[in-house]
Write a protein that holds these residues in place. Structure first.
Motif, PDB file in Angstrom:
ATOM      1  N   SER A 122       0.835  -1.206   0.000  1.00 37.17           N
ATOM      2  CA  SER A 122       0.000   0.000   0.000  1.00 37.17           C
ATOM      3  C   SER A 122       0.869   1.256   0.000  1.00 37.17           C
ATOM      4  CB  SER A 122      -0.914   0.010   1.234  1.00 37.17           C
ATOM      5  OG  SER A 122      -1.825  -1.064   1.194  1.00 37.17           O
ATOM      6  N   HIS A 123       1.937   1.211   0.781  1.00 38.70           N
ATOM      7  CA  HIS A 123       2.850   2.354   0.840  1.00 38.70           C
ATOM      8  C   HIS A 123       3.514   2.578  -0.516  1.00 38.70           C
ATOM      9  CE1 HIS A 123       5.474   5.303   2.700  1.00 38.70           C
ATOM     10  NE2 HIS A 123       6.533   4.669   2.200  1.00 38.70           N
ATOM     11  N   LYS A 124       3.918   1.489  -1.184  1.00 42.22           N
ATOM     12  CA  LYS A 124       4.557   1.613  -2.498  1.00 42.22           C
ATOM     13  C   LYS A 124       3.578   2.190  -3.514  1.00 42.22           C
ATOM     14  CE  LYS A 124       8.379  -0.292  -1.148  1.00 42.22           C
ATOM     15  NZ  LYS A 124       7.973  -0.211   0.264  1.00 42.22           N
ATOM     16  N   ILE A 125       2.345   1.736  -3.473  1.00 38.20           N
ATOM     17  CA  ILE A 125       1.329   2.230  -4.413  1.00 38.20           C
ATOM     18  C   ILE A 125       1.072   3.717  -4.173  1.00 38.20           C
ATOM     19  CG2 ILE A 125      -1.102   2.051  -5.078  1.00 38.20           C
ATOM     20  CD1 ILE A 125      -0.882  -0.970  -4.392  1.00 38.20           C
ATOM     21  N   GLY A 132       7.183  -0.737 -14.221  1.00 42.69           N
ATOM     22  CA  GLY A 132       7.010  -0.264 -15.591  1.00 42.69           C
ATOM     23  C   GLY A 132       6.388   1.107 -15.739  1.00 42.69           C
ATOM     24  N   PHE A 133       5.426   1.182 -16.664  1.00 44.04           N
ATOM     25  CA  PHE A 133       4.797   2.468 -16.982  1.00 44.04           C
ATOM     26  C   PHE A 133       3.918   2.998 -15.853  1.00 44.04           C
ATOM     27  CE2 PHE A 133       1.750  -0.723 -18.242  1.00 44.04           C
ATOM     28  CZ  PHE A 133       0.521  -0.176 -17.880  1.00 44.04           C
ATOM     29  N   LEU A 134       3.646   2.178 -14.855  1.00 48.03           N
ATOM     30  CA  LEU A 134       2.830   2.615 -13.718  1.00 48.03           C
ATOM     31  C   LEU A 134       3.640   3.437 -12.708  1.00 48.03           C
ATOM     32  CD1 LEU A 134       0.883  -0.718 -13.072  1.00 48.03           C
ATOM     33  CD2 LEU A 134       0.034   1.322 -14.235  1.00 48.03           C
ATOM     34  N   PHE A 135       4.948   3.481 -12.885  1.00 47.99           N
ATOM     35  CA  PHE A 135       5.833   4.203 -11.972  1.00 47.99           C
ATOM     36  C   PHE A 135       5.608   5.708 -12.107  1.00 47.99           C
ATOM     37  CE2 PHE A 135       9.783   6.192 -10.655  1.00 47.99           C
ATOM     38  CZ  PHE A 135      10.163   5.448  -9.544  1.00 47.99           C
ATOM     39  N   THR A 136       5.234   6.370 -11.002  1.00 49.88           N
ATOM     40  CA  THR A 136       4.957   7.811 -11.031  1.00 49.88           C
ATOM     41  C   THR A 136       5.738   8.591  -9.976  1.00 49.88           C
ATOM     42  OG1 THR A 136       3.045   7.512  -9.567  1.00 49.88           O
ATOM     43  CG2 THR A 136       2.623   7.466 -11.952  1.00 49.88           C
ATOM     44  N   ASP A 142      16.531   8.609 -11.421  1.00 48.62           N
ATOM     45  CA  ASP A 142      17.041   7.692 -12.442  1.00 48.62           C
ATOM     46  C   ASP A 142      15.892   7.126 -13.275  1.00 48.62           C
ATOM     47  OD1 ASP A 142      18.096   5.274 -13.772  1.00 48.62           O
ATOM     48  OD2 ASP A 142      19.870   5.673 -12.543  1.00 48.62           O
ATOM     49  N   PRO A 143      15.948   7.262 -14.608  1.00 47.48           N
ATOM     50  CA  PRO A 143      14.842   6.790 -15.459  1.00 47.48           C
ATOM     51  C   PRO A 143      14.665   5.274 -15.476  1.00 47.48           C
ATOM     52  CG  PRO A 143      16.730   7.440 -16.795  1.00 47.48           C
ATOM     53  CD  PRO A 143      17.032   7.871 -15.388  1.00 47.48           C
ATOM     54  N   HIS A 144      15.653   4.540 -14.974  1.00 51.74           N
ATOM     55  CA  HIS A 144      15.561   3.075 -14.971  1.00 51.74           C
ATOM     56  C   HIS A 144      14.968   2.521 -13.684  1.00 51.74           C
ATOM     57  CE1 HIS A 144      18.948   3.899 -17.844  1.00 51.74           C
ATOM     58  NE2 HIS A 144      18.185   3.117 -18.587  1.00 51.74           N
ATOM     59  N   ALA A 145      14.558   3.413 -12.774  1.00 49.02           N
ATOM     60  CA  ALA A 145      14.017   2.964 -11.484  1.00 49.02           C
ATOM     61  C   ALA A 145      12.826   2.015 -11.605  1.00 49.02           C
ATOM     62  CB  ALA A 145      13.639   4.175 -10.637  1.00 49.02           C
ATOM     63  N   PRO A 146      11.928   2.205 -12.602  1.00 47.16           N
ATOM     64  CA  PRO A 146      10.799   1.257 -12.720  1.00 47.16           C
ATOM     65  C   PRO A 146      11.246  -0.196 -12.862  1.00 47.16           C
ATOM     66  CG  PRO A 146      10.393   3.192 -14.052  1.00 47.16           C
ATOM     67  CD  PRO A 146      11.812   3.311 -13.557  1.00 47.16           C
ATOM     68  N   LEU A 147      12.464  -0.412 -13.396  1.00 45.42           N
ATOM     69  CA  LEU A 147      12.969  -1.776 -13.551  1.00 45.42           C
ATOM     70  C   LEU A 147      13.157  -2.446 -12.190  1.00 45.42           C
ATOM     71  CD1 LEU A 147      14.188  -4.116 -15.166  1.00 45.42           C
ATOM     72  CD2 LEU A 147      16.380  -2.888 -15.126  1.00 45.42           C
ATOM     73  N   PHE A 148      13.706  -1.701 -11.227  1.00 48.11           N
ATOM     74  CA  PHE A 148      13.919  -2.252  -9.894  1.00 48.11           C
ATOM     75  C   PHE A 148      12.596  -2.676  -9.279  1.00 48.11           C
ATOM     76  CE2 PHE A 148      13.875  -1.782  -5.294  1.00 48.11           C
ATOM     77  CZ  PHE A 148      14.980  -2.518  -4.900  1.00 48.11           C
ATOM     78  N   PHE A 149      11.583  -1.821  -9.372  1.00 41.95           N
ATOM     79  CA  PHE A 149      10.310  -2.127  -8.731  1.00 41.95           C
ATOM     80  C   PHE A 149       9.513  -3.171  -9.515  1.00 41.95           C
ATOM     81  CE2 PHE A 149      11.573   1.860  -6.818  1.00 41.95           C
ATOM     82  CZ  PHE A 149      11.375   1.569  -5.479  1.00 41.95           C
ATOM     83  N   SER A 150       9.819  -3.313 -10.806  1.00 45.75           N
ATOM     84  CA  SER A 150       9.231  -4.432 -11.560  1.00 45.75           C
ATOM     85  C   SER A 150       9.751  -5.751 -11.007  1.00 45.75           C
ATOM     86  CB  SER A 150       9.585  -4.314 -13.050  1.00 45.75           C
ATOM     87  OG  SER A 150       8.995  -3.178 -13.626  1.00 45.75           O
ATOM     88  N   LEU A 151      11.061  -5.831 -10.786  1.00 42.59           N
ATOM     89  CA  LEU A 151      11.645  -7.038 -10.204  1.00 42.59           C
ATOM     90  C   LEU A 151      11.137  -7.258  -8.788  1.00 42.59           C
ATOM     91  CD1 LEU A 151      15.320  -6.624 -11.460  1.00 42.59           C
ATOM     92  CD2 LEU A 151      13.733  -8.431 -12.130  1.00 42.59           C
ATOM     93  N   TYR A 152      11.011  -6.185  -8.031  1.00 38.33           N
ATOM     94  CA  TYR A 152      10.539  -6.288  -6.653  1.00 38.33           C
ATOM     95  C   TYR A 152       9.140  -6.884  -6.589  1.00 38.33           C
ATOM     96  CZ  TYR A 152       8.358  -4.738  -2.304  1.00 38.33           C
ATOM     97  OH  TYR A 152       7.653  -4.687  -1.129  1.00 38.33           O
TER      98      TYR A 152
END
Length: 215
Positions: A122-125, A132-136, A142-152
């Motif tokens: 809930s905190h992450k959301i 991915g594209f849901l990262f806001t 860093d523009p590659h941050a969505p990759l880390f949270f995709s793996l997470y």
């Protein structure tokens, strides 16, 4: 867990004995767990590769994970491994009520894991730390941050799915225990489920430091 070969009320016609049937069930579970290792292993390898490519981003992004919540869930799962082991041991000793109680406690711990994960997700959301594209999120530049949270989310979500499957198996075992199906002469499904649950806990033991602690 005991290495003794539990007997069963009977054995299928394609097995020579009850002991052989137990060994086949145990070996089948080990084969299944090997496939699980390969699946999670692929994800761990992907994590290591991308971390090598984007070390600064991974270092920055991992700071947004809640180490306290991860630690609480680690303690919960380690404790649940102990209660599952006690459930198997109690069944082997024909202490059915104790086995029932220990499995119930293991389920309660699993739900505790889910509650902590709910607050963490809930905190992450809320902070926009999504795949991915849901990262806001705007705090991480860093523009590659969505990759880390995709793996997470993929790795922790897949692990959570395995926890849910384990809960389903344990509920089934509690029903069977109440009906007197499992006892000191037949406990193969209880022990096999114990193998599965220990594996799920072991995956988290590797997942937690890799995601939450490694700088």
């Amino acid at each position: 867990m005991s290495s003794a070969h539990p007997s069963t009320p009977g054995h299928a016609h394609h097995f020579e004995s009850r002991e052989q049937q137990f060994q086949a069930a145990k070996e089948g579970m080990w084969v299944f767990l090997v496939t699980e290792v390969l699946m999670f292993g692929g994800l761990f390898v992907a994590y290591v590769i991308f971390r090598g490519i984007y070390p600064n981003m991974f270092h920055e992004a991992h700071k947004f994970l809640d180490v306290k919540m991860g630690t609480i869930n680690t303690v919960i799962l380690i404790t649940s491994s102990l209660t599952m082991m006690l459930a198997v041991s109690s069944t082997q000793r024909n202490q059915i009520q104790k086995a029932f109680n220990y499995i119930g406690l293991t389920i309660a711990l699993a739900f505790g894991f889910f509650v902590v994960k709910y607050f963490e997700y809930s905190h992450k959301i809320h902070d926009g730390l999504l795949p991915g594209f849901l990262f806001t999120n705007t705090e991480i530049k860093d523009p590659h941050a969505p990759l880390f949270f995709s793996l997470y989310f993929v790795m922790t979500g897949l692990h959570g799915l395995h926890v849910a499957v384990g809960v389903g198996l344990m509920i089934w075992m509690m029903i069977k225990l109440k009906r007197g199906v499992f006892n000191s002469t037949y406990y193969t499904p209880v022990e096999i489920t114990g193998f599965y649950w220990h594996f799920v806990d072991l995956v988290w033991i590797f997942l937690f430091p890799l995601m939450y602690l490694v700088p």
